[in-house]
Design a protein around this motif. Structure first.
Motif, short mmCIF file in Angstrom:
data_model
loop_
_atom_site.label_atom_id
_atom_site.label_comp_id
_atom_site.label_asym_id
_atom_site.label_seq_id
_atom_site.Cartn_x
_atom_site.Cartn_y
_atom_site.Cartn_z
N LYS A 1 0.83 -1.21 0.00
CA LYS A 1 0.00 0.00 0.00
C LYS A 1 0.87 1.26 0.00
CE LYS A 1 -2.13 -1.10 3.82
NZ LYS A 1 -1.45 -2.39 4.08
N THR A 2 1.89 1.27 0.85
CA THR A 2 2.75 2.46 0.93
C THR A 2 3.45 2.71 -0.40
OG1 THR A 2 3.12 2.17 3.30
CG2 THR A 2 4.74 3.48 2.09
N ARG A 3 4.01 1.66 -0.98
CA ARG A 3 4.74 1.84 -2.24
C ARG A 3 3.81 2.34 -3.34
NH1 ARG A 3 9.56 0.22 -4.69
NH2 ARG A 3 9.73 1.65 -6.46
N LEU A 4 2.60 1.81 -3.39
CA LEU A 4 1.63 2.27 -4.39
C LEU A 4 1.29 3.74 -4.16
CD1 LEU A 4 -0.35 1.83 -6.72
CD2 LEU A 4 -1.98 0.89 -5.05
N ALA A 5 1.09 4.11 -2.90
CA ALA A 5 0.77 5.51 -2.59
C ALA A 5 1.91 6.43 -3.00
CB ALA A 5 0.49 5.66 -1.09
N VAL A 6 3.16 6.02 -2.77
CA VAL A 6 4.31 6.84 -3.15
C VAL A 6 4.37 7.01 -4.67
CG1 VAL A 6 6.84 6.87 -3.24
CG2 VAL A 6 5.67 6.35 -1.10
N GLU A 7 4.13 5.93 -5.40
CA GLU A 7 4.17 6.02 -6.86
C GLU A 7 3.08 6.95 -7.39
OE1 GLU A 7 6.45 4.85 -8.90
OE2 GLU A 7 7.56 4.07 -7.19
N VAL A 8 1.88 6.86 -6.81
CA VAL A 8 0.80 7.76 -7.20
C VAL A 8 1.21 9.20 -6.91
CG1 VAL A 8 -1.57 8.48 -6.69
CG2 VAL A 8 -1.03 6.05 -6.91
N ALA A 9 1.79 9.43 -5.73
CA ALA A 9 2.18 10.79 -5.33
C ALA A 9 3.20 11.39 -6.28
CB ALA A 9 2.73 10.78 -3.91
N HIS A 10 4.17 10.58 -6.71
CA HIS A 10 5.20 11.09 -7.62
C HIS A 10 4.61 11.52 -8.96
CE1 HIS A 10 9.01 10.81 -5.59
NE2 HIS A 10 8.75 9.58 -5.17
N ARG A 11 3.47 10.97 -9.33
CA ARG A 11 2.86 11.30 -10.62
C ARG A 11 1.85 12.43 -10.52
NH1 ARG A 11 4.75 6.33 -10.78
NH2 ARG A 11 5.19 5.25 -12.75
N GLU A 12 1.56 12.87 -9.32
CA GLU A 12 0.57 13.94 -9.14
C GLU A 12 1.20 15.31 -9.36
OE1 GLU A 12 -2.79 12.32 -9.09
OE2 GLU A 12 -2.87 14.27 -8.10
N ALA B 1 -12.73 21.75 6.20
CA ALA B 1 -12.33 23.16 6.31
C ALA B 1 -11.44 23.63 5.17
CB ALA B 1 -11.58 23.37 7.64
N CYS B 2 -10.85 22.70 4.41
CA CYS B 2 -9.87 23.07 3.39
C CYS B 2 -10.31 22.50 2.04
CB CYS B 2 -8.48 22.54 3.78
SG CYS B 2 -7.98 22.98 5.46
N PRO B 3 -11.07 23.25 1.27
CA PRO B 3 -11.73 22.70 0.08
C PRO B 3 -10.79 22.26 -1.03
CG PRO B 3 -12.00 25.09 0.21
CD PRO B 3 -11.41 24.66 1.50
N ASP B 4 -9.54 22.72 -1.03
CA ASP B 4 -8.63 22.37 -2.11
C ASP B 4 -7.61 21.32 -1.71
OD1 ASP B 4 -8.70 25.83 -3.00
OD2 ASP B 4 -9.76 24.18 -3.97
N VAL B 5 -7.84 20.67 -0.57
CA VAL B 5 -6.96 19.61 -0.10
C VAL B 5 -7.58 18.25 -0.42
CG1 VAL B 5 -5.96 18.50 1.95
CG2 VAL B 5 -5.90 20.99 1.72
N ARG B 6 -6.76 17.34 -0.95
CA ARG B 6 -7.17 15.95 -1.17
C ARG B 6 -6.31 15.04 -0.31
NH1 ARG B 6 -5.80 14.78 -6.88
NH2 ARG B 6 -4.16 16.30 -6.42
N VAL B 7 -6.82 13.85 0.00
CA VAL B 7 -6.12 12.93 0.88
C VAL B 7 -6.05 11.55 0.22
CG1 VAL B 7 -6.13 11.75 3.11
CG2 VAL B 7 -6.82 14.15 2.97
N LEU B 8 -4.85 10.99 0.20
CA LEU B 8 -4.63 9.59 -0.18
C LEU B 8 -4.09 8.89 1.06
CD1 LEU B 8 -4.46 7.28 -2.23
CD2 LEU B 8 -2.18 8.10 -2.85
#
Length: 937
Positions: A259-270, A345-352
């Motif tokens: 899960k962590t590795r997948l999340a990191v790979e997604v983050a690098h592409r964002e 409270a923060c409309p432009d924040v997304r969470v993975l």
């Protein structure tokens, strides 16, 4: 004696008085000798250096000049030797030599401050040109090590082809977040080099260019990966798409599936800003998120009783960002609550997020991360095996069988692949079959509700555990007492067999030599992937740690006492020249320190009191006052209302530290702190206790209280005496004696600088800037402001830097530069918002209100006042003084609009608050406004 050559030649006697050298040749002679202080300068060299055309009897002429120099500067010792002359002076008495020493010690900012202009500016002698050239190289090193962006820009203007200076300027702009400007500086340099020299950028300049390019994307802290990403291509596409369409995506599945590795790979592409936050080593979700998005509560000025979550939401309110929050499972309820508040409270924040189970927040999209299929698992095994054993090959069916026996769990496969360094693939398969096949069969059929991550990883780590020697197992089990990793010394000190004494040290001392067996065993654990190493610190994966902990003795008391000793050892260094080094040292062990306090709070309250007191200086300098306050409040609750015998001083420290978050009758706490401190017979064990008392309780109300603080609680050590000077200066200012205040603050700044405490120097010079500004001396104020900014940047005190920028805006307004003031307020406001510092935001809005009033835009001025008032937090030190200033500006706006009655109300409110602060200067300002208003009725 003091001789300066880094500017016009300057000499001061032992009293500090400047000695004027009117004769040009005497200045030149002194400069030549000073540059070689402590070494003999030969006759021939002196003659050639002093005279363009040596006169007849040149040696005698030099002797005559030396004689005149001795008479002109009483106390100057110039020794004659058969070979020449020698100036008797230590490196600390000659600015050029001291400058080099400071550079070598890594104190570039201090070295740079020694420069007063062009070296040897008033010397016209043959030696001067070469000496200036050599000294200019030293100046450039100083600027690169400790100068500001402006300093580097000025040097580059003087020599546009200096590539090291250009690289330094690029990196300074890059550190300030101005990558575009840094790239422009590079482009201009490349063009100049091509046009004027016909060459490409040097490796130094090219490396700076690459560093800026790598950081141009606004990602923050997404871990770089050392291995390829294998087997999750479809998951990668799916999660990326869902994240574009949803504000919360949670990767769920058993531990070790990737899960962590997948999340990191997604983050690098964002695109855009991404912050990565690992919750595995903490239980304080909000604090970890605050650190992860780059916010700190740094040191000079309190932000009042603002909760960590309020600061976090304030810091993210105006940002478009993706938060990647890893390992939520062990703090699932708290993570859901904090992240839910951010999303609301923060409309432009997304969470993975990654977790074993859903967060359970409305709008959450779940993306299960399942085990790898046979093809992907085999590719992963071969990839990792070839990384540790180049050229490795194995029959595909054997590899596939190993992966199937590991249930396709990515972490288990990677650990198995690492074993091909020492075991044939057939042996690995055989051991899986012979030793734990039954367990793997059971786990493949187990219930999902029976913690599948733990059970699967338990099997993987148990297999690795079975390959360890007894010594390795013992150390691995003992290592689990650490949180967030440990140094080799900590591992030896806490896990060793020698029993610690009451200070937490063993009989061989804090820095005891690590035995070969401990070092070798730890290295073996690293080699077998049970422990990771990063730099000089060791860390165990949480999943491995959870398994090993089941076999561990309870070392938590020993751990707490060892880190108490560490804090006690560090504390005096945090108030000295080694301040930055020791802040980094303790910062690396922050999780261990937090764990030690938490355990002691529940099991040994006296130990907890000692820990909080010993760590107070660290928390203050690092800007973690809210975190420290919560720890102190928990210890106070565990203690009850009465301190344990012999721990009155530590209890008083907790009372003062807990002030920002304390509830209930605060006046009773104040009386209790006063009473406990009043019983002290001398200075406290930790000098910062005296400072905290003054910060928390304000100026003394009575002469007896002032005497107690000054004569009984202030120690005779240099740091305490420096603090006393600054405190007396602040009191003199509040009592309406600016001359005495300035003299005391200057003395305090100099004393803190001698000690090496950047925080103390910044406090003093920031106050000197305010006093200079009040006196109308804008140039001096700006000098102090620039110095304070440099010191605060060294400490990483973003919030306080923003506060000093506010002072710079006020200075520019005094100069009539409203555009510059507006730009500074805008910069400070952005920094304050990013840091989640509402008190600094309030100060910015107050400044914008003044600008609007002076422009005649009274409506905007009133709105800015209202915004400033709304942002003022309640509670501890600082906010009520800010409200006083806002009330004054409200009165001025009302007066300008013709509403004299309303103006009177606001001035009366300001007067009441000024009197409550016992600030005679502010009170006099308000009374002047009231007097002027009375003539208008």
């Amino acid at each position: 004696m003091w001789v300066g050559v880094l500017g016009p030649v300057e000499v001061r006697d032992e009293s500090g008085a400047q000695v004027v050298l009117a004769a040009p040749r005497q200045r030149a002679l002194l400069a030549m000798l000073a540059l070689e202080a402590g070494r003999i300068v030969g006759h021939e060299r002196l003659v050639d250096g002093l005279y363009p055309e040596p006169p007849a009897g040149a040696v005698n002429a030099v002797q005559s000049q030396v004689s005149r120099l001795r008479k002109a500067v009483p106390g100057l010792v110039v020794e004659h030797h058969p070979a020449g002359y020698r100036l008797v002076a230590s490196p600390s008495e000659v600015d050029s030599l001291l400058c080099v020493e400071l550079l070598d010690a890594g104190r570039g900012a201090e070295a740079f401050r020694l420069w007063r202009g062009t070296a040897l500016a008033d010397v016209n002698a043959p030696f001067a040109a070469d000496a200036r050239s050599r000294l200019r190289e030293v100046l450039i090193k100083c600027a690169l090590s400790g100068g500001t962006e402006k300093d580097l820009h000025d040097l580059l203007e003087q020599d546009p082809l200096r590539e090291d200076v250009r690289a330094g300027l690029m990196l300074a702009l890059h550190r300030d977040g101005r990558q575009a400007q840094a790239l422009e500086v590079f482009a201009r340099g490349r063009e100049l080099l091509a046009d004027e020299l016909g060459v490409d950028p040097s490796p130094v300049l090219a490396a700076a260019h690459q560093e800026v390019l790598r950081a141009a994307a606004p990602h923050r802290g997404v871990p770089a990966q050392l291995t390829s990403f294998v087997g999750r291509d479809e998951d990668l596409r799916r999660v990326g798409k869902w994240l574009r369409d949803n504000r919360l995506v949670t990767l769920i599945g058993p531990g070790g599936t990737g899960k962590t590795r997948l999340a990191v790979e997604v983050a690098h592409r964002e695109p855009g800003e991404v912050a990565f936050v690992d919750l595995s080593a903490t239980t304080d979700v909000a604090r970890a998120l605050l650190d992860g998005v780059g916010v700190r509560e740094a040191g000079l000025l309190s932000a009042g009783a603002v909760s960590v979550e309020d600061r976090l939401r304030a810091a993210l309110a105006n940002r478009e960002a993706l938060l990647v929050v890893d390992n939520c499972e062990h703090v699932i309820d708290e993570a859901a609550r904090v992240l839910g508040g951010i999303l609301a409270a923060c409309p432009d924040v997304r969470v993975l997020a990654t977790s074993r189970e859903p967060l359970g927040i409305t709008g959450e999209t779940l993306s299960p991360v399942a085990a790898l299929d046979d093809e992907a698992a085999t590719r992963l095994f071969l990839d990792r095996a070839q990384a540790v054993r180049p050229g490795f090959t194995a029959p595909a069916d054997v590899v596939a069988e190993v992966c199937r026996r590991l249930d396709g769990i990515a972490l288990a496969i990677e650990l198995a692949a690492a074993r091909v360094r020492s075991l044939p693939i057939g042996e690995i398969a055989a051991r899986l079959t012979a030793r734990i096949d039954g367990r793997f069969g059971l786990l493949s059929k187990g219930s999902r509700t029976a913690a599948p991550r733990h059970r699967t990883l338990h099997a993987v780590v148990e297999w690795s555990w079975g390959l360890l020697t007894e010594a390795e197992r013992d150390l691995a089990a003992r290592f689990t007492v650490f949180c967030g990793g440990a140094s080799l010394a900590a591992v030896a000190g806490v896990t060793g067999s020698t029993v610690c004494d009451s200070t937490g040290f063993d009989s061989s001392g804090f820095d005891s030599t690590v035995s070969d067996s401990t070092g070798d065993t730890l290295a073996s654990l690293v080699d077998k992937s049970l422990v990771e190493i990063a730099g000089d610190r060791y860390r165990m994966l949480d999943t491995v740690r959870a398994f090993c902990a089941a076999h561990a003795p309870d070392l938590r008391e020993r751990h707490a006492r060892w880190f108490l000793a560490r804090a006690v050892q560090a504390e005096p260094h945090l108030r000295a020249h080694e301040q930055l080094v020791w802040l980094r040292e303790l910062g690396a062990d922050h999780d261990n320190l937090t764990a030690a306090v938490a355990w002691a709070t529940g099991h040994d309250v006296e130990l907890a009191l000692e820990l909080v007191a010993a760590l107070a200086t660290y928390y203050w300098c690092r800007g973690l006052r809210t975190e420290a306050a919560r720890q102190a409040e928990a210890v106070l609750r565990a203690c009850g209302e009465t301190p344990p015998a012999g721990r009155e001083q530590e209890y008083a420290m907790c009372l003062l530290i807990a002030w920002p978050v304390a509830t209930g009758d605060q006046s009773a706490r104040q009386r209790q702190a006063d009473a406990l401190l009043g019983e002290l017979e001398g200075p406290p064990r930790y000098p910062i206790l005296t400072m905290m008392w003054g910060m928390a309780l304000g100026a003394p109300e009575t002469q007896s209280q002032a005497w107690l603080r000054r004569h009984r609680l202030v120690g005779s050590d240099p740091w305490s005496l420096a603090l006393s000077l600054v405190g007396d200066g602040l009191m003199a200012w509040q009592q309406g004696d600016p001359g005495e205040a300035a003299e005391l603050l200057r003395g305090g700044a100099e004393a803190f600088e001698r000690v090496g405490d950047r925080w103390g120097v910044a406090l003093a010079v920031n106050q000197l800037a305010e006093h200079a500004l009040a006196a109308g001396d804008v140039d001096t104020a700006l000098v102090h402001i620039d110095r304070a900014c440099g010191l605060l940047e060294e400490l990483g005190a973003t919030e306080d830097t923003a506060e000093v920028i506010v002072n710079r805006a006020r200075a520019r307004l005094h100069q009539g530069d409203s555009g510059g003031a507006r730009a500074d307020y805008a910069d400070a406001l952005r920094a304050a918002r990013r840091a989640g510092a509402p008190l600094v935001e309030a100060n910015c809005h107050l400044g914008l209100a003044v600008l609007a009033r002076l422009d005649g835009d009274l409506r905007t001025a009133w709105q800015e006042c209202e915004r400033a008032w709304e942002l003022c937090p309640g509670g501890w030190y600082g906010p009520d003084e800010m409200r006083c200033h806002i009330a004054v500006e409200r009165g001025r706006v009302a007066k300008a609009s013709g509403d004299l009655g309303q103006a009177r109300q606001h001035f009366d409110d300001a007067l009441r608050r000024a009197a409550g602060q016992r600030n005679a200067v502010t009170e006099a300002t308000v009374r002047a406004e009231l007097a002027a208003l009375a003539t208008s009725f």
